[in-house]
Structure formats: structure tokens, C-alpha cells
Design a protein around this motif. Structure first.
Motif, PDB file in Angstrom:
ATOM      1  N   SER A 129       4.255   8.559  -5.805  1.00 35.16           N
ATOM      2  CA  SER A 129       5.106   8.303  -6.957  1.00 35.16           C
ATOM      3  C   SER A 129       6.154   7.309  -6.483  1.00 35.16           C
ATOM      4  O   SER A 129       6.931   7.599  -5.578  1.00 35.16           O
ATOM      5  CB  SER A 129       5.768   9.586  -7.448  1.00 35.16           C
ATOM      6  N   ILE A 130       6.132   6.135  -7.069  1.00 36.56           N
ATOM      7  CA  ILE A 130       7.059   5.067  -6.674  1.00 36.56           C
ATOM      8  C   ILE A 130       8.004   4.831  -7.844  1.00 36.56           C
ATOM      9  O   ILE A 130       7.603   4.324  -8.891  1.00 36.56           O
ATOM     10  CB  ILE A 130       6.292   3.786  -6.312  1.00 36.56           C
ATOM     11  N   GLU A 131       9.237   5.273  -7.658  1.00 41.10           N
ATOM     12  CA  GLU A 131      10.240   5.204  -8.729  1.00 41.10           C
ATOM     13  C   GLU A 131       9.671   5.730 -10.041  1.00 41.10           C
ATOM     14  O   GLU A 131       9.730   5.077 -11.073  1.00 41.10           O
ATOM     15  CB  GLU A 131      10.800   3.792  -8.855  1.00 41.10           C
ATOM     16  N   ARG A 132       9.091   6.899  -9.965  1.00 41.89           N
ATOM     17  CA  ARG A 132       8.496   7.623 -11.097  1.00 41.89           C
ATOM     18  C   ARG A 132       7.252   6.957 -11.680  1.00 41.89           C
ATOM     19  O   ARG A 132       6.842   7.273 -12.784  1.00 41.89           O
ATOM     20  CB  ARG A 132       9.532   7.898 -12.184  1.00 41.89           C
ATOM     21  N   ILE A 133       6.665   6.028 -10.955  1.00 33.42           N
ATOM     22  CA  ILE A 133       5.395   5.424 -11.366  1.00 33.42           C
ATOM     23  C   ILE A 133       4.299   6.087 -10.537  1.00 33.42           C
ATOM     24  O   ILE A 133       4.254   5.911  -9.319  1.00 33.42           O
ATOM     25  CB  ILE A 133       5.379   3.902 -11.110  1.00 33.42           C
ATOM     26  N   PRO A 134       3.401   6.872 -11.160  1.00 33.07           N
ATOM     27  CA  PRO A 134       2.330   7.485 -10.393  1.00 33.07           C
ATOM     28  C   PRO A 134       1.279   6.437 -10.025  1.00 33.07           C
ATOM     29  O   PRO A 134       0.827   5.671 -10.879  1.00 33.07           O
ATOM     30  CB  PRO A 134       1.759   8.542 -11.335  1.00 33.07           C
ATOM     31  N   VAL A 135       0.941   6.395  -8.744  1.00 32.95           N
ATOM     32  CA  VAL A 135      -0.049   5.425  -8.267  1.00 32.95           C
ATOM     33  C   VAL A 135      -0.995   6.106  -7.289  1.00 32.95           C
ATOM     34  O   VAL A 135      -0.664   7.118  -6.679  1.00 32.95           O
ATOM     35  CB  VAL A 135       0.591   4.194  -7.572  1.00 32.95           C
ATOM     36  N   LEU A 136      -2.171   5.507  -7.136  1.00 30.19           N
ATOM     37  CA  LEU A 136      -3.057   5.821  -6.030  1.00 30.19           C
ATOM     38  C   LEU A 136      -3.046   4.605  -5.121  1.00 30.19           C
ATOM     39  O   LEU A 136      -3.193   3.468  -5.596  1.00 30.19           O
ATOM     40  CB  LEU A 136      -4.476   6.103  -6.519  1.00 30.19           C
ATOM     41  N   GLU A 137      -2.827   4.825  -3.844  1.00 27.98           N
ATOM     42  CA  GLU A 137      -2.881   3.761  -2.841  1.00 27.98           C
ATOM     43  C   GLU A 137      -4.217   3.891  -2.116  1.00 27.98           C
ATOM     44  O   GLU A 137      -4.539   4.952  -1.585  1.00 27.98           O
ATOM     45  CB  GLU A 137      -1.728   3.898  -1.849  1.00 27.98           C
ATOM     46  N   VAL A 138      -5.003   2.832  -2.127  1.00 31.77           N
ATOM     47  CA  VAL A 138      -6.334   2.842  -1.539  1.00 31.77           C
ATOM     48  C   VAL A 138      -6.355   1.787  -0.431  1.00 31.77           C
ATOM     49  O   VAL A 138      -6.128   0.601  -0.690  1.00 31.77           O
ATOM     50  CB  VAL A 138      -7.409   2.552  -2.608  1.00 31.77           C
ATOM     51  N   VAL A 139      -6.623   2.243   0.805  1.00 31.13           N
ATOM     52  CA  VAL A 139      -6.567   1.351   1.960  1.00 31.13           C
ATOM     53  C   VAL A 139      -7.409   1.953   3.081  1.00 31.13           C
ATOM     54  O   VAL A 139      -7.590   3.166   3.139  1.00 31.13           O
ATOM     55  CB  VAL A 139      -5.094   1.139   2.401  1.00 31.13           C
ATOM     56  N   SER A 140      -7.906   1.098   3.959  1.00 33.17           N
ATOM     57  CA  SER A 140      -8.655   1.646   5.089  1.00 33.17           C
ATOM     58  C   SER A 140      -7.701   2.431   5.990  1.00 33.17           C
ATOM     59  O   SER A 140      -6.548   2.045   6.169  1.00 33.17           O
ATOM     60  CB  SER A 140      -9.344   0.529   5.881  1.00 33.17           C
TER      61      SER A 140
END
Length: 104
Positions: free
Chosen positions: A9-20
Motif C-alpha cells: 500500500s503506497i500512500e493508500r494506493i493498493p498495488v502488487l509489485e512484481v519483480v524477480s
């Protein structure tokens, strides 16, 4: 190559972070991938994983009124909800970019 999916949650923005997993703490090119209309970020994980295999950090945010940010029934006028979501995406884009410039 193992791909990690991290819910944030980045400043109340829900995100999925996808990275190796190997590159998780490295500075990488950043792609902010907005999903389709009336959808959710989880539905584009397959595409995000494929992009992450190319050495890119992929961020899948839920747009306003979508996914985790759905606040009940949207406006009865679809274009009102659509353009409001687009406006929020534009305003929040720089928030997401700044976060990943400062923090990996």
C-alpha cells in the motif's frame, strides 16, 4: 528465475509489485501497468510476470473505484466513474514513481 509478487500500500494506493527475487533490491526500469476498466490488478498478473522476467519492476495499482478501492456502486453514468478513475491515475502516477525512486 523466480518472480516475487508483493502486495503493498503506497500512500493508500493498493498495488502488487512484481519483480524477480534476485533483483528485488536493485534499481530497475519501472513499469506501472494499469489494468482494464472495471477489473482488478490480480487479473493482469500473468502479463506482469512475463514483463518482470525481462528485468523490469512491474507495479499493478488498483485504480480508484476498482479492486480494493471499490467503494460500492459507481455512478449510474459510466463516463463519470471512468473519467474520475483516469484523473486519479494521472494524479497518483507521480506518487508511485517518486516512491520507487526513493525506495526499491
Amino acid at each position: 528465475m523466480k518472480i516475487a509478487v508483493r502486495h503493498r500500500s503506497i500512500e493508500r494506493i493498493p498495488v502488487l509489485e512484481v519483480v524477480s527475487e534476485e533483483s528485488r533490491s536493485e534499481a530497475l526500469p519501472l513499469l506501472i501497468y494499469y489494468h482494464g476498466w472495471q477489473s482488478s490488478k490480480e487479473l493482469v498478473l500473468t502479463q506482469a510476470r512475463k514483463i518482470a522476467r525481462l528485468g523490469v519492476r512491474v507495479i499493478l495499482p488498483d485504480a480508484m473505484f476498482h479492486g480494493e478501492r471499490k467503494l460500492g456502486e459507481p455512478s449510474s453514468i459510466p463516463s463519470v466513474t471512468f473519467w474520475s478513475s483516469i484523473q486519479h491515475n494521472i494524479l497518483e502516477f507521480s506518487v508511485l514513481v517518486r516512491f520507487f525512486e526513493k525506495n526499491r
